[in-house]
Design an enzyme around this catalytic site. Sequence first.
Site, PDB file in Angstrom:
ATOM      1  CE  LYS A 124      -3.866   2.088   2.597  1.00 57.47           C
ATOM      2  NZ  LYS A 124      -4.799   1.949   3.734  1.00 57.47           N
ATOM      3  CB  SER A 176      -8.065   3.957   2.912  1.00 56.88           C
ATOM      4  OG  SER A 176      -7.222   3.322   3.854  1.00 56.88           O
ATOM      5  CB  SER A 231      -8.401   1.059   5.739  1.00 55.67           C
ATOM      6  OG  SER A 231      -9.101   2.261   5.600  1.00 55.67           O
TER       7      SER A 231
HETATM    8  N1  GLN Z   1     -13.292   4.534   6.604  1.00 54.66           N
HETATM    9  C1  GLN Z   1     -12.571   4.975   7.741  1.00 54.66           C
HETATM   10  C2  GLN Z   1     -12.132   6.409   7.561  1.00 54.66           C
HETATM   11  O1  GLN Z   1     -12.449   6.966   6.566  1.00 54.66           O
HETATM   12  C3  GLN Z   1     -11.407   4.068   8.042  1.00 54.66           C
HETATM   13  C4  GLN Z   1     -10.211   4.378   7.219  1.00 54.66           C
HETATM   14  C5  GLN Z   1      -9.020   3.536   7.609  1.00 54.66           C
HETATM   15  O2  GLN Z   1      -9.149   2.519   8.275  1.00 54.66           O
HETATM   16  N2  GLN Z   1      -7.856   4.007   7.224  1.00 54.66           N
HETATM   17  O3  GLN Z   1     -11.492   6.964   8.383  1.00 54.66           O
END
Ligand code: GLN
Length: 493
Positions: A80, A155, A179
């Site tokens: 990532k 994400s 994410s």
């Molecule tokens: N969807 C969550 C956010 O927007 C989690 C994102 C994540 O785990 N990086 O913060």
Amino acid sequence: MSFSDPTLLGLREQRELLARGALSSVELVQAQLRRIDAATELNAFVHVAADAALAAAAAADAARAAGDARPLLGLPLAHKDVFVTRDMPATAGSKMLAGYMSPFDATIVRRLADAGAISVGKTNMDEFAMGSSNENSAWGPVANPWDRTTVPGGSSGGSAAAVAARLVPAATGSDTGGSIRQPAAMCGITGIKPTYGLCSRFGMIAFASSLDQAGVMARSAWDCALLLQDMAGHDAQDSTSVAQPVPRYTDALDALPAQRPLEGLRIGLPREWFADGLADEVAHAVRGALAELERLGATLLDIALPRTELAIPAYYIVAPAEASSNLSRYDGVRYGHRAAAYADLAEMYAATRAEGFGAEVKRRILIGTYVLSHGYYDAYYLQAQKIRRLIADDFAAAFAGCDLIAGPVSPTVAWARGAKADPLANYLADIYTLPGSLAGLPGLSTPAGLGRDSGLPVGLQLLAPHFGEARLLGAAHALQCATDWHRLVPPTL
Ligand code: GLN
């Protein structure tokens, strides 16, 4: 076993072929690179390091011939883009870091390389890991290989799409509030978010430091175990990494009995997670997976996590608060983007940040700055911290009576790109992943089949007590030995 197309195999099978000499790492990496080239419309990768990967593969083949038996020798994977890498740019999906080259590798990147793995590139993501649909990337949205009009989740959407489309057998991800688990669910793969503190955060571009945790996405629990055991463990460069030995998870999985492997395992089902707001097709698929776990010997129990609905407001105060502080480093001075035109220092900061950050990142910086400001700190930030503790207490109480907790990952399957224009609609979809994140628990998503209405993947979420990764992976592995859901291939492949 057929290996005419090694990209269709998981890490475990690829590894066996490499060990037997039936496949070379160069052949394997070439095959993965061909697939990556043919799938550019997914937009899963933001950087492909073809030449470096092929050179590393040739070196791995030579090392193997000379007796090198490192556990991941010659296996391809992707990182990532939230992890900094010395040989590739690291942008965290942001224009702010366009072309940024780190002087060092993130600890987990280095550890996987030390174990012999070959990184073929960096995967797309929501900007600074803020999002749940991968539509917040400065480098464009990622398509879900199951239906390219839908989002892959986020994400870590690039990693999930890449693994689901067989561009790589595995990829790293990061999970702050879901994410890893949520895109894994939406792309029909397996993803594990370890206990907070198990994997080093050194070199992981920070979003919300008290929640951020690195993890793995792959096509099976066994493959996740294989990578996790070499990337986890104490790191003196991360003061929140925990100093305790990391078990060889793959040994634990291989030691599970073939008959009723989950005998005696008590799995709690939070009643608040099977209530309003859960799509019928998701509930149906999750219930199907739970019935399989029961068949494998587990006992299902009704439990309560009464503070579930407070997880969204608490997370969306704590995470932006930490983000607003972490992202203050992007000031146009130290590294990253700097505006071309400005009159004085204050204008340089403002123009740099206005140009460099996308809308969602700005929204969170504003929210975070507000909740930390004098006069609002007690009302919002402090209150959210107290709620966070109560949510952790709910889990502690629940785990007094069960060994794992199971439920959905996301209230729905993947949605159409552009369908959730309202940021709040995105935040609400995090309801089942945020509680475990706030409590620092390890969590995993394992495929539970396709939704009967949409035909899109559904994930089963499993959560364990802190450092219960072996138990978590064991349950998913047992389920995967008994079912074929993790072997389903996107129709577009
Ligand atoms: N969807 C969550 C956010 O927007 C989690 C994102 C994540 O785990 N990086 O913060």
